[in-house]
Enzyme design. Sequence first.
Site, PDB file in Angstrom:
ATOM      1  N   LYS A  29       7.630  10.702   8.998  1.00 49.76           N
ATOM      2  CA  LYS A  29       8.441   9.739   8.249  1.00 49.76           C
ATOM      3  C   LYS A  29       7.563   8.586   7.772  1.00 49.76           C
ATOM      4  O   LYS A  29       7.799   7.412   8.026  1.00 49.76           O
ATOM      5  CB  LYS A  29       9.607   9.221   9.112  1.00 49.76           C
ATOM      6  N   VAL A  32       6.141   9.322   2.231  1.00 52.82           N
ATOM      7  CA  VAL A  32       6.749  10.482   1.575  1.00 52.82           C
ATOM      8  C   VAL A  32       8.010  10.918   2.319  1.00 52.82           C
ATOM      9  O   VAL A  32       9.068  11.131   1.717  1.00 52.82           O
ATOM     10  CB  VAL A  32       5.736  11.646   1.465  1.00 52.82           C
ATOM     11  N   THR A  34      10.008   9.241   4.196  1.00 52.92           N
ATOM     12  CA  THR A  34      11.080   8.260   4.006  1.00 52.92           C
ATOM     13  C   THR A  34      11.737   8.466   2.639  1.00 52.92           C
ATOM     14  O   THR A  34      12.959   8.441   2.494  1.00 52.92           O
ATOM     15  CB  THR A  34      10.496   6.832   4.117  1.00 52.92           C
ATOM     16  N   VAL A 151      -0.692  19.455  -4.593  1.00 47.13           N
ATOM     17  CA  VAL A 151      -1.605  19.235  -5.738  1.00 47.13           C
ATOM     18  C   VAL A 151      -0.907  18.362  -6.769  1.00 47.13           C
ATOM     19  O   VAL A 151       0.074  18.764  -7.394  1.00 47.13           O
ATOM     20  CB  VAL A 151      -2.021  20.558  -6.413  1.00 47.13           C
ATOM     21  N   ILE A 155       3.488  16.672 -10.639  1.00 49.15           N
ATOM     22  CA  ILE A 155       3.007  17.436 -11.807  1.00 49.15           C
ATOM     23  C   ILE A 155       3.102  18.914 -11.411  1.00 49.15           C
ATOM     24  O   ILE A 155       2.473  19.342 -10.442  1.00 49.15           O
ATOM     25  CB  ILE A 155       1.555  17.065 -12.171  1.00 49.15           C
ATOM     26  N   GLU A 209      -7.583   3.741  -0.274  1.00 51.99           N
ATOM     27  CA  GLU A 209      -7.222   3.447   1.108  1.00 51.99           C
ATOM     28  C   GLU A 209      -8.326   2.635   1.769  1.00 51.99           C
ATOM     29  O   GLU A 209      -9.435   2.538   1.234  1.00 51.99           O
ATOM     30  CB  GLU A 209      -7.007   4.764   1.845  1.00 51.99           C
ATOM     31  N   ASP A 220     -10.664  15.161  -1.238  1.00 54.57           N
ATOM     32  CA  ASP A 220      -9.251  15.340  -1.605  1.00 54.57           C
ATOM     33  C   ASP A 220      -9.153  16.268  -2.835  1.00 54.57           C
ATOM     34  O   ASP A 220      -8.357  17.212  -2.852  1.00 54.57           O
ATOM     35  CB  ASP A 220      -8.661  13.952  -1.906  1.00 54.57           C
ATOM     36  N   LYS A 224      -7.594  20.326  -3.437  1.00 57.65           N
ATOM     37  CA  LYS A 224      -6.705  20.706  -4.547  1.00 57.65           C
ATOM     38  C   LYS A 224      -7.348  21.814  -5.390  1.00 57.65           C
ATOM     39  O   LYS A 224      -6.658  22.739  -5.847  1.00 57.65           O
ATOM     40  CB  LYS A 224      -6.382  19.469  -5.385  1.00 57.65           C
ATOM     41  N   GLY A 327       1.670   8.978  -4.745  1.00 55.65           N
ATOM     42  CA  GLY A 327       2.725   7.984  -4.560  1.00 55.65           C
ATOM     43  C   GLY A 327       3.938   8.604  -3.874  1.00 55.65           C
ATOM     44  O   GLY A 327       4.178   9.807  -3.978  1.00 55.65           O
TER      45      GLY A 327
HETATM   46  N1  HSE Z   1      -5.451   9.931  -2.611  1.00 54.10           N
HETATM   47  C1  HSE Z   1      -5.039  10.828  -3.648  1.00 54.10           C
HETATM   48  C2  HSE Z   1      -5.347  10.231  -5.002  1.00 54.10           C
HETATM   49  C3  HSE Z   1      -3.582  11.172  -3.595  1.00 54.10           C
HETATM   50  O1  HSE Z   1      -5.943   9.165  -5.096  1.00 54.10           O
HETATM   51  O2  HSE Z   1      -5.000  10.846  -5.994  1.00 54.10           O
HETATM   52  C4  HSE Z   1      -3.272  12.151  -2.514  1.00 54.10           C
HETATM   53  O3  HSE Z   1      -3.914  13.353  -2.722  1.00 54.10           O
END
Ligand code: HSE
Length: 450
Positions: A29, A32, A34, A151, A155, A209, A220, A224, A327
């Site tokens: 929770k 996302v 939430t 991913v 989108i 972050e 990241d 994807k 987001g």
């Molecule tokens: N931290 C990623 C970004 C979002 O900046 O697009 C989560 O994958």
Amino acid sequence: MTVASAESRNGNYPGKGIGQAVGVAILGKGTVGTEVLRLIQEFSENLEHRIGGPLAVRGVAVSNVGKHKDAPEVQGIYLTDDATELINREDVDVVVEVIGGIDYPRKLVLAALQAGKSVVTANKALVAAHGSELADAANEAGVDLYYEAAVAAAIPVVGMLRRSLAGDQVQRISGIVNGTTNFILDAMASTGASYEDALAEATRLGYAEADPTADVEGHDAASKAAILASMGFHTRVTFDDVYCEGITKITAEDIAAAKKSNQTIKLLAICERLYDEDGNTTAVNARVHPTLVPNEHPLASVDQSYNAIFVEAEAAGRLMFYGNGAGGAPTASAVLGDLVGAARNKVHGGRAPAENPYADYKVVGFDEVPTRYHVNMTVDDRVGVLADLARNFADDGVSLSAVRQEESGDEAHLIVVTHKALERDLRAIVQRLEEHDAVKAINSVIRLDA
Ligand code: HSE
């Protein structure tokens, strides 16, 4: 090649029947989770129509019940720190995993699939590392495994590859799939800022972050890329198969040089096929690295923290998908779309098209892939240097597409752009140049979108 889909091996998948409630367990929770809970409540009537029965949230698993128990979206909802108990409840049909991390959610997702629950996950790292194990478990149990949110959030690229292009032949996927790095590169291009200053701005605005490693080092995006390549090429590609280079070495000078040559530097995830002389696919490759994109390419104009995925398919031609790739709300939208699909199958019966790695192409490392280099060097400005350095490329059969020299005192900046050659050969040439007497520094090596 064995032509036997998971569906045909598993026979029929009867539904609970129209009007029956679909029990949902939500694991996690954070932002996302939430938002997913909030949307389930806000849209409940519409969701019921779309599914054919109501969604019933049976519980939410969190690590600290005390921390969450007063939140408005969990009032009247069972809150527990025992995720396994929640998953195994008889009235839970679909499990939504929005915890993050790899090892712990892997155990929970496997347990859920083995217990016959369909799973919706937003967890790119988990799917990129263990997707085949999870897909096998889902096939064994005859349930759904959905991960659209893994991913580029809302989108719709996973569904597009899974369903819309299921009859086509995807040739290449190139995409901006990380918003943080796109924000940083765009800020550098529009303000002339250094990487460090643009990163600080991204952190201040909440894009990056506190520990930005996963984004700026390309991890990241590599997760994807693995997922996109697996879906696009019907071949299992994992995170470890993806060559990964982030944006931390990109300088304001690189950005300025790109601008001068009508190009933009983007961190691209590239998934492509390699072909033999007859045009048959011999292998596939996935990689992430900063890339010089011509300004007229649609990906060059993707600014701020937006994502875009450019797909080339044999019959469909060129497609581009654009939007917010991160987001709470956009990610929750993708989770909810998957949840509706999984719940609908629980009501009406049947399964969603599963991952289908029948093509099983060889996955080759980056060394085997033809690419193009843009090399920026500082060299001694004296007779014969240019010819001597150019010979390094010629000796390995690498043809040059452009050479530009800019003088500054007794030094010169030499910019060399190659034609296509194997990454392995280009890398070896750059290593040789590094040791060359006349080369003072290799300032940057950036690949072109070949
Ligand atoms: N931290 C990623 C970004 C979002 O900046 O697009 C989560 O994958």
